[in-house]
Design a protein around this motif. Structure first.
Motif, PDB file in Angstrom:
ATOM      1  N   LEU A 152     -62.871  15.167 -27.829  1.00  0.00           N
ATOM      2  CA  LEU A 152     -63.233  15.321 -26.420  1.00  0.00           C
ATOM      3  C   LEU A 152     -62.192  16.259 -25.804  1.00  0.00           C
ATOM      4  CD1 LEU A 152     -63.523  11.469 -25.782  1.00  0.00           C
ATOM      5  CD2 LEU A 152     -65.352  12.967 -26.533  1.00  0.00           C
ATOM      6  N   MET A 153     -62.647  17.418 -25.336  1.00  0.00           N
ATOM      7  CA  MET A 153     -61.710  18.382 -24.738  1.00  0.00           C
ATOM      8  C   MET A 153     -61.759  18.220 -23.225  1.00  0.00           C
ATOM      9  SD  MET A 153     -59.891  20.470 -26.548  1.00  0.00           S
ATOM     10  CE  MET A 153     -59.652  22.063 -25.826  1.00  0.00           C
ATOM     11  N   PHE A 197     -78.213   8.783 -21.819  1.00  0.00           N
ATOM     12  CA  PHE A 197     -77.363   8.741 -20.621  1.00  0.00           C
ATOM     13  C   PHE A 197     -77.709   9.922 -19.705  1.00  0.00           C
ATOM     14  CE2 PHE A 197     -73.475  10.236 -18.479  1.00  0.00           C
ATOM     15  CZ  PHE A 197     -73.137   9.112 -17.754  1.00  0.00           C
ATOM     16  N   LEU A 198     -77.846  11.108 -20.317  1.00  0.00           N
ATOM     17  CA  LEU A 198     -78.077  12.310 -19.504  1.00  0.00           C
ATOM     18  C   LEU A 198     -79.475  12.358 -18.915  1.00  0.00           C
ATOM     19  CD1 LEU A 198     -76.215  14.990 -21.632  1.00  0.00           C
ATOM     20  CD2 LEU A 198     -75.560  14.121 -19.396  1.00  0.00           C
ATOM     21  N   GLU A 199     -80.443  11.728 -19.596  1.00  0.00           N
ATOM     22  CA  GLU A 199     -81.793  11.796 -19.024  1.00  0.00           C
ATOM     23  C   GLU A 199     -82.095  10.567 -18.182  1.00  0.00           C
ATOM     24  OE1 GLU A 199     -84.399  10.432 -22.946  1.00  0.00           O
ATOM     25  OE2 GLU A 199     -83.771  12.509 -22.701  1.00  0.00           O
ATOM     26  N   SER A 232     -70.597  17.383 -19.961  1.00  0.00           N
ATOM     27  CA  SER A 232     -70.024  18.493 -19.210  1.00  0.00           C
ATOM     28  C   SER A 232     -70.488  18.418 -17.762  1.00  0.00           C
ATOM     29  CB  SER A 232     -70.477  19.792 -19.852  1.00  0.00           C
ATOM     30  OG  SER A 232     -69.986  20.859 -19.091  1.00  0.00           O
ATOM     31  N   VAL A 233     -69.561  18.195 -16.847  1.00  0.00           N
ATOM     32  CA  VAL A 233     -69.896  18.146 -15.415  1.00  0.00           C
ATOM     33  C   VAL A 233     -68.857  18.964 -14.653  1.00  0.00           C
ATOM     34  CG1 VAL A 233     -70.312  16.668 -13.421  1.00  0.00           C
ATOM     35  CG2 VAL A 233     -70.765  15.787 -15.695  1.00  0.00           C
ATOM     36  N   PHE A 234     -69.317  19.889 -13.858  1.00  0.00           N
ATOM     37  CA  PHE A 234     -68.449  20.709 -13.007  1.00  0.00           C
ATOM     38  C   PHE A 234     -67.319  21.371 -13.807  1.00  0.00           C
ATOM     39  CE2 PHE A 234     -65.341  21.443  -9.483  1.00  0.00           C
ATOM     40  CZ  PHE A 234     -66.112  22.371  -8.826  1.00  0.00           C
ATOM     41  N   GLY A 268     -58.526  10.303 -17.439  1.00  0.00           N
ATOM     42  CA  GLY A 268     -59.389   9.436 -16.630  1.00  0.00           C
ATOM     43  C   GLY A 268     -60.753   9.285 -17.280  1.00  0.00           C
ATOM     44  N   VAL A 269     -61.362   8.114 -17.129  1.00  0.00           N
ATOM     45  CA  VAL A 269     -62.730   7.911 -17.614  1.00  0.00           C
ATOM     46  C   VAL A 269     -63.663   8.222 -16.450  1.00  0.00           C
ATOM     47  CG1 VAL A 269     -64.380   6.204 -18.446  1.00  0.00           C
ATOM     48  CG2 VAL A 269     -62.041   6.190 -19.305  1.00  0.00           C
ATOM     49  N   TYR A 270     -64.650   9.057 -16.700  1.00  0.00           N
ATOM     50  CA  TYR A 270     -65.565   9.475 -15.632  1.00  0.00           C
ATOM     51  C   TYR A 270     -66.594   8.379 -15.359  1.00  0.00           C
ATOM     52  CZ  TYR A 270     -69.172  12.381 -13.376  1.00  0.00           C
ATOM     53  OH  TYR A 270     -70.108  12.901 -12.521  1.00  0.00           O
TER      54      TYR A 270
END
Length: 1520
Positions: A760-761, A865-867, A796-798, A836-838
């Motif tokens: 996880l980057m 999760f994404l849908e 991937s968010v923002f 941090g956990v989103y």
């Protein structure tokens, strides 16, 4: 065991007959594989055990007693001792792969540190009905563990109700304590929230213990002031205008607006919601980790704050590594050159030698395949495949074809025969998992593989074929994404014996890899499949003991299972083992498994040097394997690495914080004959430095060769040439990427620290999913997490990756435990991994997609999760702590002086943004109407000139005309009403009269009756009989504010106003005189009233704005005349015309079209009350078709009703003969930005029944001027532009191309009416702005209202809104009225009717609705549009702010289990598209968001209801 009531003890099971034990084991397997539901399992099991029930019952109660006394110890490995056949199925059995006592201690220490800094998280509010995680809940698929009948669940229910009872008694004291600020200590954790029961519904409302809210004054409100009285009803009534209880524009001079409110924000302090939000704000005041850099440049295209690298971060310091070689491979002569020849040799010369032993379900050997049998059966299969499947001329298979092998893992014999049969037939075997359902997790990927390999044939066993899912007619179902397959059964009885002279073609060894060593080396393999391990965990140890095995191949999981069951077998010996190969020894968390197993089994003869971890990958096969050491020699050392260093890709021995260390063991040396190097994980394959972590690459002949049919990916994976720091290649040997992360340590030992696909980057640092899972499990997961099932991935968010943790929740976990565990996990991950956990989500047990061996299918979980179809039962989002790359809030620049603005405009050569309709003075009219100045005079003139000409026709739901009015009829009716006003009402000229009628002709007659009597009519929407509490106060307020002397209405409404129900909502004793106009005496006034001047007041127009403001404006006779004239000219209305109106007739342009225009222009109006459409959706369109109407007017709510309701009924419309080709203009009457999407869908939908796409357009009006734009019949079509949303937030307009990211489509709001002038003004400096610049729309026109109607005339407000001058640039000193809307004017290439270029006016939105957040201006509709798009179950959405938090309310039209799916989706989309962090997400039932008659959302009402806790939400999530 604690989970189920009837779990027999090991002793009891041992006493059962062997066949019953076997059936029980089979059942256990079915349950764990998900082939049977828990209920079915319970049923079959009790049936099996019923003959032996007395003894089972007794032993069971003893076990339960013992269990109650036991407290769950941190490590399950030592405490539970299951039977030989039954591994404990306790839901809390943790996923032992990640167990590490050191890590558990580290996590506990980290949490203890957090405990000192008390931190209270607001617990989400949820409606109990939704998420009672009853095991038989609908939200879990059939394989759920449902324990509805057993006594364990009854015990849980009893415990739960007792807890609720207790919480009821304590709730009050908790509230008091938390508000007084006493910090109550809690044994559990700083985040524990206690529950209370709300009413009888059993809702765990949330009251906070240990919150210590220091300064408990409600935070200042930065949005518009509101009052908290209005309540929103649970059903959305047809049309409701809801003002709050007392905000009137233009209050008397002395009254300060804030005096209307209970506290600083209009919410009583004790409100549960405000307590929560206050708490959320307190939590958010904690400083974030990376400080934000200055963001200043207004014009910057670079939105994202790029985190600057930490100057103290560790950097690699070693030299560049050189590839490491393994020892050379020896050459053996007289050994078979290839696999097929080996099989031939051993099968013919050593036919009796055992090759493979298979076990039954209890772990007993059932069948041993000899080399002779393997050779003969493989030969038969090869012959059958090549010769018996097709005809001689057209064989089904040719050498080189690919064939799928579909065998379950508990049938190794059939698989082996099929595999070697394929090799002998020279076809390529492709082993795949047995598909269980049509929609298996990962099934589509397998389908893609089969399709890309061109596979048309699948080999399987008879038993397996029977078990595959079938259609009703017995065919095997078509699996999702799979090609059509022909299934071939390979059992011996179906195979043909080859003739004596037939021999397979056995080639010498080529480049094909030979990876099945047991045949090559003539070994005897005992296969212990997963299904046997699950029912008999010790079976592999017993096989080692029985066969004196030299080598055992196991996974960490097998080590744990053996440890848990080892008490059953005291006499096993593992002294024969030379190598215990741990196949997932590359997982860093395997160290503790190996150590624990060794310490337990050393007494059974296991040699420490026999433990051989190995590293494997799908591409490079065996990467490295530790060889058995010399007895007595010291064991290899361990590496204790700093997790912080690892996150920067650097190897550092951990010194500073023992909590964040990772212990890894080596996996031996490079394989003989191979080479290894470490390259950077991203970018070109540059060799790492010696102290750097990278991807392990291997060069050897034993790895894979390519991905089938994927040439591009193959090149990047299988043909990697490493480069040095200068970028030039090092050597020419191609390497294979293994997908493993690691380094080569001292003595050329290989260490693996993780996998590439678990990487996880986040913000430039690397974290490993497995490490985070281990931390989650170390936080006392036993009460909450079901079988330790946790998935970690990033989304991937923002512009950055965000970490998501999803865990399965035990069916009996309480809300409190779950929330506590979640908040502790957040703290632990924050402490140990500094990340941090989103989002942290808990889903019901057994609902995450599974891999074939029961693990979690990560990519499918991420997709769900994404849908938005993961259906969590608990969720916690922490965007405030994670998202640190938001730009700095905008600082407003100091105001620009008028001179510089003017110069700026002139220098740029820009024209000032203004536009005008046609000049009224130049339009020639030969109409007699022009000689009359007053509408009442025009009606009288028409009654004489054309008495029988029908002006109005009212339709009912069936489309029948229920009432018509000719000029004379209307005139006579108005005369009678005027007479009654004088007689009964004793009214004088100038008195105000409220007209309370449903939409119809009676309302029009009453209006003209008032004009005839000289009274001032005030039209008011009647209250909704089913919803008096919400709608009657509005009526009461308008009656009071307008100082009405009397109310005109019909009998039904008169009774309603005086009813007992009305008395509950308002004071009914103080109504002014109510006059019933149903039965009027035939009497007329001696003389009709004529106003002395046209500037006298004609009527009052009251309306509730979307922000909850009640505003009344004054319309003079001259304004009414000018308005009607402008509409007549724009729409070309004459007495021969017919128009259809489907609008509410109570205010604005809707009222003018319904009541005024027909009398002025003489055209016939077909009136369709919008509420009739609810009973007959076809009504409006059928009417337009029936009367061949050219011009029709409607509201957005009508258009939406038709679009949604008739969307799938266009064919029905056609069969009814409805054709809309007659329509020239279909105009939406609105006071808002045009809803382009709705207009476009309406046009597209009804294009098939003749609606011209050019016909649909919109109007624009505001309170100060009800009709500024209206498309009309002549003039160019409405134009559209795309503007940049980012610029819009900075109050600027930047035009972009269609399809540009962050673009917004705006449509022109119709053409400016004759006589109307518009200018765009900077609302702060009051100076004009240039073309295509955003500003407030100001208007000058003869039909502008003459001012607000207020109780005490507030001059300043009047002057400001109605009579304002530009601060410069206007020599004529024109008086303008401020509309309160933002917009811009743009000169187009089109030609207007005057012959000049056409200026288009674009409305962006109301100023008083905008949200000021982060120094930027947002229009709620933009955020709402984004949110409405994300999930099919969102019916409606509204946003508002509370303090500086953004609150998003969504209406859920799907099932309630989808409520929590929306929380991450809403948060993601608002962050991605608007750069805002959502503070609170509220999920409510459909119809909760109040919408007024014009179809506009009443956001301020919603806000009041939310803060007063009146919404009854399904779920409220407070984002951290």
């Amino acid at each position: 065991m604690a989970e189920r009531g009837l779990e027999p003890s090991p002793a009891a099971v041992a006493a059962l007959p062997p066949e019953v034990r076997a059936q029980l084991a089979e059942l256990e397997l079915e349950l764990s594989e998900g082939d049977i539901t828990q209920k079915g399992y319970e049923k079959k099991r009790s049936k099996l055990l019923s003959p032996y029930s007395p003894q089972t019952q007794e032993t069971d109660s003893a076990v339960q007693k013992e269990l109650r006394n036991q407290t769950p110890a941190p490590s399950t490995a030592q405490t539970s001792a299951p039977s030989k056949y039954h591994r404990t199925r306790s839901g809390g059995a943790r996923d032992e792969r990640y167990r590490s006592d050191i890590h558990t201690e580290a996590v506990q220490a980290a949490l203890a540190k957090h405990k000192e800094q008390k931190m209270a998280l607001p617990m989400p509010t949820k409606r109990r009905s939704t998420f009672v995680q009853s095991p038989a809940d609908a939200c879990t698929p059939p394989d759920t563990s449902s324990a509805s009948e057993d006594e364990g669940s009854l015990r849980r229910q009893a415990a739960l109700s007792a807890a609720l009872q207790q919480s009821l008694q304590n709730a009050e004291s908790w509230i008091n304590r938390s508000i007084q600020g006493s910090s109550t200590s809690s044994s559990a954790s700083s985040t524990l929230s206690h529950g209370e029961v709300k009413g009888t519904s059993g809702s765990l409302a949330d009251v906070f213990a240990n919150t210590r809210i220091e300064n408990f004054s409600a935070p200042p409100d930065v949005t518009t002031t509101t009052s908290s009285s209005s309540s929103s009803s649970s059903i959305r009534p047809a049309n409701i205008d809801l003002p709050p209880s007392g905000i009137v524009k233009g209050m008397h001079k002395g009254s300060n607006r804030s005096s209307l409110m209970d506290t600083a924000d209009g919410v009583p302090v004790s409100s549960r919601v405000s307590t929560k939000i206050q708490q959320l704000l307190n939590t958010l005041k904690r400083p974030k980790r990376p400080p934000l850099k200055e963001f200043f440049v207004d014009d910057s295209e670079e939105i994202v704050e790029v985190p600057q690298p930490d100057p103290n971060q560790p950097k690699p310091e070693g030299r560049q590594m050189t590839p490491v070689k393994g020892e050379p491979l020896g050459v053996i002569c007289n050994w078979p050159p290839a696999l097929e020849s080996a099989l031939q040799r051993w099968g013919t010369t050593q036919a009796k030698c055992s090759c493979l032993t298979a076990l039954d379900m209890t772990g007993k050997p059932v069948y041993t395949l000899t080399y002779g049998k393997l050779w003969s059966r493989s030969l038969k299969l090869a012959y059958t495949l090549l010769n018996k499947l097709g005809t001689k001329n057209e064989p089904v298979l040719k050498p080189g074809d690919r064939v799928a092998l579909v065998y379950p893992n508990n049938d190794p014999v059939m698989f082996m025969v099929a595999f070697y049969g394929c090799l002998l037939a020279e076809v390529i075997p492709v082993p795949i998992e047995v598909p269980l359902t049509r929609k298996d997790a990962g099934g589509q990927q397998i389908g893609f593989l089969l399709g890309s390999c061109g596979i048309a044939l699948a080999l399987t066993s008879e038993v397996c074929l029977k078990g595959l899912p079938k259609t009703q007619n017995g065919e095997i179902v078509q699996f999702k994404g799979w090609p059509r397959l022909k299934w071939v059964v390979t059992d011996s009885k179906y195979l043909s014996k080859p003739p004596k002279d037939w021999q397979p073609h056995i080639s010498p060894a080529g480049t094909e890899p030979a990876y099945i060593e047991n045949v090559m080396n003539k070994m005897h393999t005992i296969s212990v499949p997963y299904s046997v391990m699950k029912t008999c965990p010790l079976s592999w140890v017993q096989r080692v003991h029985a066969h004196k095995a030299k080598v055992a191949l196991v996974k960490c999981r097998d080590l744990h299972w053996a440890m848990m069951a080892h008490r059953d077998q005291r006499d096993v010996s593992l002294s024969s083992l030379r190598m215990l190969i741990v196949t997932d020894g590359a997982n860093p968390w395997s160290v503790s498994s190996c150590d624990a197993f060794l310490s337990l089994f050393q007494s059974h003869g296991l040699k420490p040097e026999a433990i051989c971890p190995c590293a494997t990958s799908a591409e490079a096969m065996t990467v490295a394997i530790r060889r058995p050491g010399v007895p007595g020699a010291p064991l290899p050392g361990r590496a204790i690495l700093s997790m912080n260093g690892l996150s920067y890709g650097v190897i550092r021995v951990n010194t500073e914080d023992k909590n964040s260390a990772l212990t890894v063991q080596d996996v031996g040396h490079v394989m003989p004959g191979g080479m290894m190097c470490i390259v950077k994980p991203d970018g070109p394959p540059q060799l790492c430095k010696t102290d750097e972590i990278g991807e392990i690459c291997v060069s050897s002949r034993t790895g894979g060769m390519m991905y089938f049919g994927l040439a591009g990916v193959t090149k990047n994976t299988f043909e990697v040439i490493p480069v040095n720091s200068a970028g030039s290649p090092v050597g020419d040997v191609p390497f294979i990427r293994s997908g493993l992360l690691g380094f080569v340590g001292p003595g050329s030992l290989v260490f693996v620290v993780g996998k590439m696909d678990g990487l996880l980057m986040v913000s430039g640092r690397r974290h490993n999913a497995d490490d985070i899972v281990a931390t989650g499990l170390a936080v006392e997961a036993i009460k909450t997490v079901y079988r330790g099932r946790i998935a970690v991935f990033s989304v991937s968010v923002f512009y950055d990756e965000r970490i998501v943790v999803v865990a399965e929740q035990r069916p009996d976990a309480s809300e409190e435990d779950s929330f506590q565990w979640m908040s502790r996990v957040l703290q632990a991950i924050d402490s140990i991994h500094q990340v941090g956990v989103y989002c942290l989500a808990l889903v019901p047990a057994n609902t995450l997609p599974k891999t074939p061996l029961g693990g979690i299918h990560i990519s499918q979980t991420k997709q769900l999760f994404l849908e938005g179809s993961l259906h969590p039962c608990n969720i916690l989002m922490c965007p405030h702590t994670c998202v640190t790359n938001l730009p700095k809030p905008r600082q407003k620049q100091p105001g620009v002086g008028p001179a510089s603005v003017m110069v700026g405009n002139l220098v740029a050569g820009k024209r000032i943004a203004q536009a005008a309709g046609r000049d009224l003075g130049q339009i020639e009219e030969n109409d007699l109407v022009r000689k009359h100045q007053f509408l009442a005079e025009i009606l009288q003139w028409r009654a004489q000139a054309t008495p029988d000409h029908v002006l109005f026709m009212l339709l009912n739901a069936k489309g029948t005309a229920v009432c018509t009015a000719s000029c004379l009829q209307l005139h006579k009716r108005a005369e009678r009403i005027a007479a009654v006003l004088g007689d009964k009402g004793h009214l004088n000229a100038g008195d105000n009269v409220v007209l309370l009628y449903p939409p119809g002709i009676e309302l029009i007659a009453a209006f003209y009756g008032c004009l005839y009597a000289g009274c001032i009519p005030v039209t008011v929407r009647p209250p909704h009989a089913q919803n008096l509490t919400a709608t009657l106060p509005t009526v009461r307020m308008i009656v009071d504010v307008s100082k009405a002397a009397c109310i005109l209405t019909g009998q039904t409404l008169m009774r309603l106003l005086r009813s007992r129900e009305a008395a509950a909502a308002v004071d009914v004793k103080t109504w002014p005189t109510i006059i019933d106009t149903d039965d009027l005496p035939r009497k007329r006034l001696p003389q009709l009233y004529k106003p002395p001047t046209p500037e006298m007041l004609a009527y009052l127009d009251f309306s509730v704005s979307t922000t909850g403001m009640l505003t009344g404006v004054k319309m003079s006779h001259s304004a009414v005349n000018a308005l009607c004239r402008a509409i007549k000219l724009q729409c070309e209305l004459y007495s021969s015309r017919q128009i259809a109106i489907c609008l509410d007739p109570y205010c604005g342009l809707g009222f003018a079209l319904w009541c005024l225009c027909s009398v002025y222009s003489g055209h016939q109006s077909v009136l369709i009350p919008p509420m009739e459409l609810e009973n007959n959706l076809f009504l409006w369109l059928a009417t337009v078709n029936q009367y061949k109407i050219r011009d029709t007017f409607c509201s957005y709510s009508v258009m939406e009703l038709c679009t949604k309701g008739l969307g799938n009924q266009v064919e029905v419309l056609k069969t009814r003969g409805i054709n809309l080709s007659c329509v020239r203009t279909c105009v939406v009457v609105a006071e808002e930005r045009p809803r382009v999407a709705l207009q476009q869908s309406f046009s597209k939908l009804f294009k098939d029944i003749g609606l011209s796409p050019r016909a649909v357009s919109t109007t624009f009006g505001s309170r100060v001027n009800v009709a500024i734009c209206l498309q009309g019949t002549s003039g160019p079509d409405p134009t559209t532009v795309y503007v940049d949303l980012k610029s819009l937030r900075h109050d600027r307009v930047r035009l972009v191309e269609r399809g540009a990211p962050q673009s917004l489509l705006l449509s022109e709001s119709g053409k400016i009416l004759p006589g109307v002038k518009v200018v765009i003004v900077n609302p702060e400096t009051k100076g004009p702005v240039g073309d295509s610049h955003l500003g407030e729309i100001w208007v000058n026109s003869p039909h502008t209202a003459s001012g607000y109607y207020t109780i005490y005339d507030s001059e300043t407000l009047q002057a400001d809104h109605f009579n304002t001058r530009l601060s410069f640039g206007d020599a004529a000193q024109t008086l303008w009225a401020r509309t309160g809307y933002l917009g811009f004017v743009r000169r187009t290439e089109l030609t207007a009717a005057t012959g000049e270029r056409h200026d288009a006016l674009y409305v962006v939105g109301a100023l008083d609705e905008t949200l000021e957040l982060r120094g930027l201006r947002y229009h709620p509709i933009d955020i709402e549009t984004s949110v409405s798009r994300i999930h099919r179950s969102i019916a409606e959405c509204a946003v508002f702010t509370w303090t500086n938090l953004l609150v998003v309310v969504v209406e859920l039209c799907g099932s309630e289990q989808e409520a929590l799916d929306l929380v991450p989706l809403v948060t993601n989309v608002v962050l991605e598209e608007h750069y805002l962090i959502v503070g609170v997400v509220v999920v409510v039932d459909p119809g909760v968001i109040p919408i007024n008659s014009r179809g506009e959302k009443q956001r301020m009402h919603l806000r009041d209801s939310f803060l007063a806790d009146q919404l009854d939400p399904i779920y409220v999530a407070y984002n951290m």
